[in-house]
Design a protein around this motif. Structure first.
Motif: not given
Length: 389
Positions: A295-321
């Motif tokens: 079970n502990d081996d299933l822990l992940c620090s993060g992920l990468i996603f694509d095929d994005c959907a953003w409100p208004g179709g406008k993607a962020p250009a900078e990092a954010f929280d």
């Protein structure tokens, strides 16, 4: 950021209501009628009559795709006739087959975990259904459904732009909130979409429906998609390819009859013997392997996603929280999101983003949706491409 709640339909507006026969959509139609709106009920027809009877005489009820659709439509038709509501059935069978059923099978066969409900919302309920209505020459001011969510507009432009697109916000009843399922609906479509139950608790919905004597108040809640008993049939068009089940060190623990029968985090039905609990850690579609781990081996620090959907179709250009949900049942967790530049862009669908969790998350499954929130409003999301250990 501050948001403004978008006004609900008012007396005199023509409102299209997506109806399933359930208590949520039925009450929605009644409330709008009581408000003085001209209500038009519509139901999408998905069922092709192609699934065999369930084993042991089991009856399939209240599923998204199944033979009870005939009964649901008849109940909707009867309800609308009793309440003087215009009613139409829109045939979307072929589009549903292509965009939901075929997608569902293809994703599992690629070693990914699909989410048919999200796919159905973006392509069928808020896509093919509305196109079918327009093809019939039916005009309307708003399209309403019984989803537990809200539509809002930001007080300022997103990501430095002047655009203030309509966005999906969480419902007030967080035990029934369905915002996660709706994140891929384009803002242009959302301009005419409203969710009248977004500020109502589910218990109050049942109470209001019973007060009005609605038959739908006594119905079972619908279940997602189709039951597991039909999985074998769905995948019967092409035999599974047997392969090995291994551990993280490559030791063979057993054999599988096809990777489409497994998903990340799965524990039951693995078909291997072990002195300790084992879970599906990953699926290697190229090598046709199912990898198990503790079970502990299933822990992940993060992920990468694509095929994005953003409100208004406008993607962020900078990092954010933001806060992120990696599946419907998971609680939102804090994360850092930043544009990701892959070495091989051909492996991704559009621009990709990297997410780093504040706290490690369990069983991140490629194919599922990663949805981002700020102040209980969806600010974007995409399909999980890679889990980062």
């Amino acid at each position: 950021m501050k948001y403004t709640e978008i006004d609900q339909p008012k007396a005199g507006d023509t409102v299209l209501v997506g109806m399933s026969g359930g208590v949520d959509s039925t009450l929605t139609a009644v409330l709008l009628k009581e408000r003085g709106c001209k209500v038009i009920g519509v139901t999408m027809s998905l069922w092709k009559g192609d699934l065999p009877p369930l084993p042991d005489g089991k009856i399939l009820k209240s599923s998204c795709y199944g033979p009870d659709e005939v009964e649901d439509i008849e109940e909707c038709r009867k309800f609308c006739a009793e309440h003087d509501i215009e009613y139409h059935v829109i045939d979307v069978k072929d589009e549903y087959q292509k965009q939901v059923l075929d997608y569902f099978k293809a994703e599992y066969r690629a070693g990914r975990t699909p989410n048919p409900c999200i796919r159905c919302n973006s392509f069928i309920k808020f896509g093919a259904l509305l196109r079918g209505v327009e093809n019939m020459g039916i005009s309307y001011d708003y399209f309403c459904t019984g989803h537990y969510a809200r539509t809002v507009r930001p007080s300022e432009g997103l990501w430095g732009s002047d655009e203030k697109p309509v966005m999906i916000a969480c419902a007030s009843d967080n035990t029934k909130d369905q915002a996660y399922f709706l994140y891929r609906i384009p803002s242009k479509t959302l301009e005419k979409v409203r969710f009248p139950l977004g500020l109502t608790a589910k218990k109050d919905v049942f109470a209001m429906a019973k007060e009005r004597g609605l038959v739908a108040a006594e119905r079972e809640e619908s279940q997602d998609f189709i039951p597991p008993e039909y999985f074998e049939y769905l995948f019967s068009d092409k035999p599974g390819i047997p392969g090995d089940i291994i551990d993280l060190d490559g030791h063979v623990l057993g054999h599988h009859k096809g990777i489409e029968h497994y998903t990340i985090g799965q524990r039951r039905g693995l078909g291997v013997s072990s002195t300790r609990p084992l879970y599906v850690h990953s699926i290697d579609a190229k090598k046709n392997l199912v990898v198990l781990a503790d079970n502990d081996d299933l822990l992940c620090s993060g992920l990468i996603f694509d095929d994005c959907a953003w409100p208004g179709g406008k993607a962020p250009a900078e990092a954010f929280d933001a806060l992120i949900k990696i599946r419907l049942a998971s609680r939102p967790v804090a994360c850092r999101v930043e544009p990701y530049q892959p070495e091989d862009e051909s492996l991704y669908t559009g621009a990709a983003f990297k997410v780093t969790f504040e706290q490690a998350q369990r069983a991140v499954a490629p194919g599922q949706s990663a949805v981002l929130f700020m102040d209980n409003v969806i600010i974007g999301g995409g399909i999980i491409h890679t889990a980062l250990q």
